[in-house]
Scaffold this active site. Structure first.
Site, short mmCIF file in Angstrom:
data_model
loop_
_atom_site.label_atom_id
_atom_site.label_comp_id
_atom_site.label_asym_id
_atom_site.label_seq_id
_atom_site.Cartn_x
_atom_site.Cartn_y
_atom_site.Cartn_z
N ASN A 26 34.37 50.32 60.41
CA ASN A 26 35.87 50.45 60.16
C ASN A 26 36.58 51.47 61.00
O ASN A 26 36.30 52.91 60.89
CB ASN A 26 36.15 50.84 58.85
CG ASN A 26 36.00 49.37 57.94
OD1 ASN A 26 36.21 48.60 57.94
ND2 ASN A 26 35.31 49.84 56.58
N GLU A 30 29.65 46.63 59.29
CA GLU A 30 30.70 46.90 60.00
C GLU A 30 30.97 48.15 60.31
O GLU A 30 30.67 48.93 59.32
CB GLU A 30 31.85 45.98 59.43
CG GLU A 30 32.22 46.72 58.23
CD GLU A 30 33.50 45.64 57.59
OE1 GLU A 30 33.88 44.83 58.48
OE2 GLU A 30 33.72 45.97 56.50
N ARG A 67 92.43 22.04 0.21
CA ARG A 67 91.89 22.07 1.71
C ARG A 67 92.24 20.90 2.02
O ARG A 67 92.07 19.78 1.48
CB ARG A 67 90.25 21.98 1.40
CG ARG A 67 89.32 21.72 2.73
CD ARG A 67 87.99 21.27 2.63
NE ARG A 67 88.11 20.11 1.91
CZ ARG A 67 86.75 19.73 1.54
NH1 ARG A 67 85.77 20.46 1.66
NH2 ARG A 67 86.73 18.66 0.89
N GLU A 122 29.32 51.16 58.05
CA GLU A 122 29.06 50.54 56.48
C GLU A 122 27.51 49.68 56.75
O GLU A 122 27.28 48.99 57.81
CB GLU A 122 29.99 49.43 55.98
CG GLU A 122 31.28 49.97 55.78
CD GLU A 122 32.45 49.21 55.21
OE1 GLU A 122 32.25 47.80 55.04
OE2 GLU A 122 33.63 49.46 54.79
N ARG A 127 38.82 53.59 61.27
CA ARG A 127 40.28 54.09 60.56
C ARG A 127 39.45 54.91 59.64
O ARG A 127 38.45 54.85 59.13
CB ARG A 127 41.00 53.05 59.91
CG ARG A 127 40.32 51.96 58.93
CD ARG A 127 41.19 51.00 58.56
NE ARG A 127 40.57 49.84 57.99
CZ ARG A 127 40.06 49.78 56.70
NH1 ARG A 127 39.95 50.93 56.00
NH2 ARG A 127 39.30 48.73 56.27
#
Length: 1851
Positions: free
Chosen positions: A365, A363, A1747, A349, A367
């Protein structure tokens, strides 16, 4: 899961099909060998047959689908490689997609990912147990934990990712930045910019001391580093990712606040600081590396649209940078990967500055990333499959798709791998050029975040998730419909990818694709918001940067909302529909459980209040049908319709357009999805309650408990779906936490309470004062008559179903439609069009031909629909078929046949059919409720419709709309029934029998229409009877013969004596065209009015050019002696003769002339009779205005008093004319009667004008309005002149005249009913009403005397009228008095049945008549007394004139009957005699004195006496007055002696002797003895009364004694106070002492709770704010003057106000009167004990006559023996009080608490009776088994058939 086998680890494993451990293969051997061949052929070294997916959600789903696709392309089977998933309980609960599509799954522990997907040990153990060859980590979770590849390698399992060393080197953001610096890749200024490492040491571990130099460990270090680098800066966790562990800071204060958050989100991770590159783009290069050092750069991506550094939109390839720069980015990325010997997929990147063109390493990555499908689409490389190939050890140059990417020979898809393996050769990746990207691809992440709430993550169920893929749009999701997202999931659950040849086309395809997504459930999504982003000009023009989205969020740029009115209408409809459905569900729930539901179910009218975006909308909702609503807001009104969809959504129709609505409830309110756009209906916000709006975990307090927090500042930090975020305080105040740190919370749970600094300053939604826009009808409406008629009829049916419509509009439209000549033609067209293609050709042709003939004519002129012609064609057609075929044809043409039948009588018959259907719809519901208790009706319906309880809801809903229904039916009656009521007779009878307050007006109208039909029939019958055509005799004699005259006279007499509305019928014939008939009608009318005082043969007729003049003579002699002036008499004193005249005209303009002519006629008559010189007075003039179109008739239409007064004024004006009035007065005409004929539907109007000596002109007498003057004399109306505001109500047949008055100051309404009893010579119509069981009684009509039948007929008619008005508050009476004057002389034999004759001794006639009249009255009372009492008739009086040969009984007699209880009565007989002293005619009692003895006959009616008042009060309590029970005992004993023992000789004298008991001391209290007293009833001053009764029963003919104690319900409602308690105890003590049976008659209101009236009249209120009483009060107080006056009644203290005012603040109210408070309760306990004691010591029996409440109910139970009247409850507390206590309407009547169904079932009551006579009879029956006292003789009767009787037998 179908099979689950527990495993040694903390989980279980689902194996699908087949076993592990090699016993049974899970894949075919062919698949395994194909994989082996593939691996080795392409240079691999380790085949992979099964893979464990150590991930969930999106990652797992994408990997499974990619590998399945690759497997199918490569091996011909998508299941060639076995895929094993891991499943947490949360994943299984939400039906996660990756579990569903995997081949096998393993259950693993739930909770946060450190328990499962990020748990290295668990992953390795799971891989071992499942015997997989490889593990794929995906992204996130354990994908960047270096320990995982090491651990797997140790177990011989392949890790589909980089080696641990490379991962550790590059996966760490700090390490990767140091390596990037070493590999000459540019980096941004950061906290490690000064740290250098050599290139050759990139693969070795970076020393800790070097590594630490690049990190910050404390807040202070972070601040220092930021100050060096410069703000803005980023605080980043090296192990973070996906937006976690990264915060942007602008100053030192933000560093202090956010540094801890970064630490908390990624615990244990090193942290570094990096400079923020403002206005930069986030660019990426996708790498793929093999085990041999080859690195492929697979194009690039642009991921600049980010929110909080989490990517939202990704796209590729890069379009913002030039190709050279992109190439540099790729080469730099490849160098970096090579420097660490990277293997697998990676992403490098960069940040790219658009202004300078510089790029900086961000960086790497280590993966695969979630957005990798972008690369797959533009590079045409399956990256997960490539990872598997690399894991097998296959070099990149052997992979077919990589070769194709670089444009090499022998490339292609994986299906070409065999060719590639044989022919492919290696190539240099550093030198190779990749092919151009295939178009442009955009990716959008679908997340469960709420854009309206700061993109807060949400979780919950997903009810529906649907996506319609397109050729260039593809998507995948980690959930399905019916699944969900749990609190431990990643917020991303979907990814949508759109491809296009250009970026613009890709954007367009993406927008269309996103609009196809339907997501409903408890979660919120970013779909709408993202569509808005894609439309943004900055994005379309590629002017975005990494901070672009955050700046939009900060500026509160929001997604498109539905138009405000759509949100309001949709929200209101949803809320109303949901509330309605809930009410129906609750109602049905009551029915299902056998409970009585609430009385009301509010489904039609409701109010909805909505809070939408700061505005408060108040909408009044009116339901017009099952799915139709009218919405009102601020004087604006719209209509809308909704229909419920099967998936729970609503289809709304508004303004002709359709809209789909879905709704979801959440903590903040209701989320609406309208046509794919969302809006929130916010709940009323209480800022003092801080609640969790989503499931989350409370990480830590940001402020101390009990401290002050300001508005909009964070108070706690929570973790939501793996993200840490602060919660902001909505207001300022002191915080009190209710949750502990570390505690998990669900949505809606209370986190803390806030004591607000200023509650009034809290922002509230502002009321909306605008209006709805002008909108059309919900659906298109047709203007064609037949469709408008159908819509109007539907509206009428909706009204009858209980819904709301404009009734006047509905009726008006219905009348217009039904009256339209086009209607039948259009209805035929519509019906014929439906059936045309199914009809036989010949029939179709005939119908079309005939119809077109008439249709053509109807265009030119209005013609009737040819119903009969068309029906003839249809019937001819049916006749041509056999019996069997005819049935099918009848069904086919039934719609056409029904239509033509309905129009056979023209449009009127069609309208009649419609009205009949609407009437039937009304009656089918309301007849269920007529005269029934609603709870009982619903119970019956519940049993009837137990399989369809919703039908009961429909019936109850319809009944609740009874007021609107009544209005509709009344309008239909007025417009469609009134002109011709006869065809509706059956329905009108049913309407008239409806008996309830709800139906009073409707029943009255129906009765009037029925009477109208009777009046019309009567008019026709009279016309036939008096017509010339009826006068011919058998011999054909001439019309002038004496026989003919006798026949005419006889018929006239029949009409005169008919007990029907003859006067009105005759007036209707005044304008008859047959002059002979007209003369006979007028003569009959005169005879009718003046019977029996008309001088025989004196009626004369004369024609005048203006009309007819009639004159006659009548006698004015004393009305009490009509026999002196019998109409057969020829010789009468001339002095008593008076003149009567009638003029019949058609216009008032002729009145002066015709009066003048009439006066000449009568003056001439006086001269001929020798009366010319006498003083003239007492003559009567009748002016009849004939013809229904006269101006006076048209003026009066509805009986409205204002219009009546206008008519009176016109008549009075003419009569005020000096010439007219003086000529009338001089001629002796004191009274002028005006009769105005009206149309056949209404009776004539009458006004009486009397000469006023004061005014010297004729003035109307309002009391005599509606009556002819002679009748008013007979009816003794002068007796009522003392009353004011007398309201007159005629009976339907005008034979009874009802006068209602208010008996002020008493709270009663009295009614006086007056009638003349006419005894018919023949029956015109069979009398109705008095054959019923309640009236007819035990005797048949044939056993009654002639006089009795006449009186009974009149009484029954009067009771029918009273029943009709029983629910009409203005006419209903509490106390009614009936007066009947029998016109015809009665003979003694008329007083006995026809079969009997009376032999009277000389001189005994008067006594005989008196006895006969008493017997007659009692006989009639036995038949109608109960009903009369129920209707409030407490007195009736009959005046009749007797005649005998001896003359002893000649004259007027009066029978006065007092109806005491309905079963008992008091009869007094009087004669009218002249009192020489008073010079008046008075009542004279013939034997025993009566209350009216000596009272003048014409004395004004007297107010009610005390006894009558108390009887009325008792009746209002629906019981018998306690003092009248002695009469009831006597009546019951009379019945027992007469019915059970007819042969036994009854004792002489009275059967009951009652002596009242009172306290010996007038101020009696506890312990005071009782003494007997003789006094008038009703003089008691205690609410309890007692008697010693001596009863002559069959068991004890000489008498037995009982004690009776009763509540006086008229004394403080029969309540128990201390004195009453003491009295009751004294009675029980007396019963115990004398061992006598004690009978308690219960009718009470329980223990007395009174009010100190002296305090209530003068207390004042001390308001908190005198100017604003709504703010409450502080105290009650007295002024010094009031305090000094009543200080003994209160305890108070004095205060002084600043104004100087002195107040006495009330602390306690004592009251001057004893027995107001709790002292009554102690007395209740005492009498309860006393009555219990009495039960043990003597016989006790309670009869509940009224009632009975509280202590009264306890006594009924403690006496153990109890009889209850069916309509009287025994209760401890009233139902309304219980409902308030329960908080909802559970009970709807007292009978549900203490009625016989409850008390009888539970054993409290042993007998039930329907009325008090039956109750007293039950008491006596029970006593017949009880000795006269304890230990006394047994009550044994002598046997009717003695045992020692000789037995005789005759065969």
């Amino acid at each position: 899961m179908s099979e689950v086998q527990r495993m040694p680890l903390n989980g279980s494993f689902n194996y699908g099909t087949g076993n592990i451990n090699g016993s049974i293969s899970l894949r075919s051997s062919a698949s395994r060998s194909a994989i082996d061949e593939f691996c080795y052929a392409l240079g691999g070294n380790k085949p992979i047959h099964n893979i464990l997916i150590a991930n969930n959600g999106m990652a797992a789903v994408k990997f499974i689908r990619s590998v399945r696709t690759w497997s199918y392309e490569t091996f011909g089977s998508e299941k060639a490689i076995l895929l094993v998933a891991m499943a947490t309980p949360e994943d299984m609960r939400i039906n996660a997609e990756h579990i569903r599509i995997a081949d096998q799954f393993v259950e693993v522990p739930g909770g946060t990912n450190n328990n499962n997907y990020a748990n290295v040990q668990l992953i390795v153990e799971t891989a071992e147990i499942t015997h997989v060859d490889a593990v794929w980590p995906g992204w996130g979770h354990a994908s960047e934990i270096p320990e995982l590849p090491d651990a797997l390698e140790a177990k011989g399992i392949i890790f589909l990712g980089p080696p641990a060393l490379s991962m550790a080197a590059l996966g760490d953001k700090i390490g990767s930045s140091l390596i990037a610096q070493a590999a000459s890749v540019p980096t941004l200024p950061w906290s490690g910019s000064h740290v250098k490492i050599p290139v050759e040491s990139c693969l070795s571990t970076i020393p800790d001391d070097v590594y630490r130099k690049a990190c910050v460990y404390t807040t202070e270090e972070a601040i220092a580093s930021c100050q060096v680098i410069g703000y803005p800066a980023m605080i980043k966790a090296s192990w973070g990712g996906g937006g976690k562990g990264i915060r942007k800071v602008h100053n030192d204060e933000e560093v202090k606040a956010l540094f801890k958050q970064v630490q908390g989100e990624v615990p244990g991770s090193p942290i570094f600081i990096m400079k923020v590159a403002s206005q930069s783009r986030h660019l990426e290069v996708q790498l793929l590396c093999d085990q041999y050092g080859n690195v492929a750069a697979l194009h690039s991506r642009d991921c600049s649209v980010q929110r909080r550094h989490q990517k939202i939109i990704e796209e590729g390839p890069i379009t913002v940078a030039p190709p050279d720069t992109i190439r540099k980015l790729e080469q730099a990325a490849r160098r970096l990967a090579k420097s660490v010997n990277y293997v697998g997929a990676a992403t490098v990147e960069y940040l790219y500055s658009m202004e300078t063109g510089d790029y900086y390493f961000l960086e790497l990555n280590p993966r695969l990333q979630v957005e990798h499908p972008v690369t797959e689409w533009i590079a045409e490389v399956n990256l997960p499959a490539a990872q598997v190939a690399v894991g097998m050890g296959i070099p990149l140059w052997q992979i077919p798709e990589i070769r194709r990417f670089y444009g090499m020979d022998n490339s292609g898809g994986y299906d070409a791998w065999r060719k590639t393996s044989a022919l492919a050769t290696p190539f240099d990746f550093d030198q190779a050029e990749s092919v151009r990207p295939k178009g442009h691809c955009i990716a959008v992440r679908v997340t469960s975040e709420d854009p309206d709430d700061g993109f807060k993550p949400t979780s919950g169920k997903v009810q529906e998730l649907s996506f319609k893929s397109k050729p260039n749009v593809w998507a995948y999701f980690s959930v399905k419909s019916g699944g969900g997202i749990h609190e431990f999931s990643d917020s991303q659950f979907g990814h949508v990818f759109a491809f296009g040849e250009s970026r613009q086309l890709a954007i367009a395809n993406m927008v269309l694709g996103l609009k196809e997504i339907q997501i409903r459930g408890e979660i919120r999504t970013n779909v709408d918001y993202t569509i808005d982003l894609l439309h943004a000009p900055d994005y379309r023009e590629n002017k975005i940067h990494t901070g672009w989205l955050d700046s939009r969020i900060a500026m509160r740029v929001r997604a498109e909302r539905p138009p405000w009115y759509l949100s309001v209408v949709g929200g209101a409809l949803y809320k109303a529909a949901a509330r309605s459905a809930a009410m129906v569900s609750d109602y049905v729930g009551y029915l299902e459980k056998g409970q009585i539901p609430p009385k009301h179910i509010s489904l039609v009218n409701s109010q909805v209040i909505l809070n939408i975006e700061g505005s408060r909308y108040t909408i009044d909702m009116v339901k017009r049908g099952p799915g139709s609503y009218r919405l009102r807001m601020n004087q604006s009104e719209i209509e809308a319709e909704i229909h419920t969809l099967r998936d729970g959504g609503l289809l709304m129709q508004l303004d002709g357009n359709s809209h789909i609505i879905y709704a979801e409830e959440e903590a903040a309110g209701t989320r609406l999805l309208i046509d794919g756009r969302t809006c929130l209906l916010q709940n009323d916000h209480d800022p003092s309650k801080l609640v969790a709006e989503t499931p989350c975990k409370l990480l830590r307090y940001l402020v101390p408990d009990g401290s002050h927090v300001d508005a909009d500042l964070p108070y706690v930090e929570v973790e939501v779906m793996k993200m840490c975020m602060p919660l902001l305080s909505p207001a300022s105040g002191v915080i009190q936490f209710k949750m502990s740190e570390g505690q998990a919370m669900q949505a809606g749970e209370l986190i803390a309470r806030l004591d607000l600094d200023d509650p009034s300053a809290v922002r509230k939604a502002e009321p909306f004062h605008g209006s709805f826009p002008a909108l059309g009808q919900p659906t298109a409406m047709s203007d064609k008559v037949h469709q408008k008629c159908a819509a109007t009829l539907n509206a009428a049916r909706m009204i009858l179903a209980g819904y709301d419509h404009n009734i006047d509009e509905v009726v008006q439209n219905l009348l217009l439609c039904l009256d339209s000549p086009e209607l039948p033609f259009l209805q035929w067209q519509e019906c014929f069009a439906v059936l045309a293609n199914r009809l036989p050709k010949d029939l179709k042709a005939k119908l079309e031909s005939k119809y077109k003939e008439y249709e053509g004519i109807s265009i030119q002129q209005v013609i009737e629909f040819p119903a009969k012609v068309l029906r003839s064609i249809l019937e001819t057609h049916l006749g041509s078929y056999s019996e069997e075929e005819r049935v099918a044809q009848e069904r086919l043409i039934e719609p056409l046949m029904s239509l033509v039948k309905s129009y056979e009588g023209g449009r009127e018959s069609h309208a009649r059919g419609i009205v009949h259907a609407l009437f039937e719809e009304y009656l089918s519901v309301e007849e269920l409720f007529s005269d029934n208790i609603q709870a009982d009706v619903i119970e019956r319906l519940r049993l009837q419709y137990k399989k369809d309880l919703l039908r009961i809801v429909d019936i109850v809903l319809s009944h609740q709309g009874v007021k609107s229904k009544n209005k509709l039916i009344l309008r239909l009656m007025e417009h469609l029934v009134y002109p011709n009521p006869a065809p509706y007779r059956e329905k009108l009878i049913r309407f008239s029998t409806l008996n309830h307050t709800n139906y009073s007006e409707l029943a009255l109208k129906a009765s009037q229409l029925l009477e109208q039909t009777k009046l019309s029939e009567l008019r026709s019958s009279i016309a036939r009877s008096l017509s010339e055509l009826e006068m011919f005799t058998e011999e054909g004699e001439n019309i002038d013969t004496p026989k003919r005259k006798s026949a005419i006279n006889e018929r006239m007499e029949d009409i005169v004596s008919a007990p029907l509305a003859v006067e009105d019928a005759l007036v209707g014939l005044f304008d008859h065209s047959d002059h002979t008939l007209q003369r006979r009608v007028v003569e009959t009318y005169v005879r009718r009015l003046y019977q029996p005082y008309l001088v025989k043969g004196s009626v004369r007729m004369q024609w005048h050019r203006a009309g007819l003049i009639a004159s006659w003579q009548f006698m004015e002699g004393h009305i009490g002696e009509p026999n002196a002036f019998d109409d057969e008499t020829t010789e009468t004193p001339l002095v008593d003769k008076k003149w009567g005249a009638m003029v019949i005209i058609k216009s008032l303009q002729y009145l002066p002339d015709v009066i003048s002519a009439a006066l000449k006629e009568t003056t001439q008559g006086q001269s001929q009779n020798g009366l010319a010189g006498r003083t003239n007075h007492g003559n009567m003039m009748h002016i009849a205005l004939a013809g229904i179109n006269n101006q006076m008739s048209l003026l009066q239409d509805s009986g409205d008093e204002d219009q009546a007064q206008e008519r009176v004024n016109r008549l009075a004006k003419i009569l005020k004319d000096k010439e007219v009035s003086s000529s009338l007065k001089n001629a002796g005409y004191d009274v002028i009667s005006c009769i105005i004929q009206r149309d056949e539907g209404r009776g004539p109007m009458r006004h009486s004008f009397h000469w006023s000596e004061t005014n010297h002109y004729y003035v109307e007498e309002p009391l005599m309005r509606h009556l002819e003057p002679p009748l008013s004399i007979y009816l003794e109306l002068d007796k009522l002149k003392g009353y004011k505001n007398i309201k007159y109500t005629p009976s339907r047949d005008r034979q009874w005249h009802m006068y209602t008055i208010d008996a002020k100051p008493l709270p009663f309404q009295r009614m006086f009913l007056r009638t003349l009893v006419r005894q018919p010579t023949k029956e015109w119509f069979s009398p109705s009403g008095y054959q019923g069981s309640e009236v007819a009684g035990p005797r048949s009509q044939l056993n009654l005397s002639f006089t009795s039948r006449s009186i009974l007929r009149s009484l029954v008619t009067a009771m029918e009228e009273l029943e009709l008005h029983v629910h009409n508050a203005t006419v209903k009476s509490d106390h009614a008095h009936m007066y009947l004057y029998v016109l015809k002389e009665q003979h003694i034999n008329d007083l006995v049945p026809f079969s009997q004759r009376v032999d009277v001794d000389s001189g005994a006639e008067e006594g005989v008549v008196e006895v006969l009249l008493v017997k007659l009255a009692r006989e009639i009372h036995s038949m109608v007394g109960v009903k009369m009492h129920r209707l409030g008739v407490f007195e009736w009086e009959v005046k009749l004139c007797m005649s005998s040969s001896s003359g002893q009984v000649n004259g007027a007699w009066r029978v006065v009957v007092t109806n005491v209880t309905g079963h008992t009565c008091i009869v007094h007989v009087y004669r009218e005699v002249e009192d020489n002293v008073k010079q008046k005619v008075v009542y004279h009692a013939t034997s025993t004195g009566g209350p009216l003895h000596g009272v003048p006959v014409n004395a004004p009616s007297q107010p009610l006496n005390l006894l009558d008042q108390k009887r009325l009060l008792a009746r209002k309590s629906n019981t018998t007055y306690c003092y009248d029970f002695a009469l009831a005992f006597e009546a019951a004993l009379e019945n027992i002696w007469s019915s059970k023992l007819p042969n036994n000789r009854k004792p002489e004298g009275k059967l009951v002797s009652a002596t009242e008991l009172i306290f010996a001391d007038p101020g009696g209290s506890w312990g005071t003895p009782l003494v007997p007293v003789n006094r008038e009833p009703g003089l008691n001053n205690v609410g309890m009364v007692a008697w010693t009764m001596n009863l002559c029963t069959p068991e004890f003919p000489n008498g037995r004694t009982i004690l009776v104690v009763a509540n006086d319900v008229t004394f403080r409602n029969g309540s128990f106070g201390p004195v009453e308690d003491a009295f009751f105890e004294a009675v029980t003590d007396l019963a115990c002492a004398k061992k006598l049976p004690l009978i308690y008659l219960a009718a009470n209101s329980g223990a007395r709770i009174g009010a100190a009236e002296e305090v209530r009249s003068c207390f004042r209120i001390g308001w908190s704010d005198e100017s604003n009483p709504d703010s409450g009060f502080q105290y009650l107080y007295l002024t010094p003057e009031d305090y000094s006056r009543i200080k003994s009644s209160v305890i108070a203290h004095e205060i002084s106000l600043e104004s100087g005012e002195t107040r006495w603040v009330i602390d306690t109210i004592v009251g001057k009167e004893d027995g107001l408070g709790v002292e009554n309760l102690s007395g209740s306990g005492a009498i309860a004990g006393a009555y219990s004691k009495a039960y043990k010591e003597t016989f006790t029996l309670t009869y509940v006559t009224g009632r009975t409440v509280g202590i009264g109910a306890y006594l009924a139970r403690l006496g153990m023996r109890c009889i209850q009247r069916l309509d009287q409850p025994i209760i401890l507390t009233g139902f309304s009080a219980l409902n308030k206590l329960l908080g909802r309407e559970v009970y709807s009547s007292q009978m549900q608490l203490g009625g016989p169904k409850i008390m009888g079932t539970n054993g409290v009551v042993h007998l039930t009776v329907s009325d008090d006579l039956e109750g007293v009879s039950a008491i006596l029956n029970w006593l017949s088994f009880v000795p006269p006292f304890v230990g006394g003789p047994l009550p044994v009767l002598a046997p009717v058939d003695p045992v020692d009787r000789p037995v005789e037998y005759l065969p």
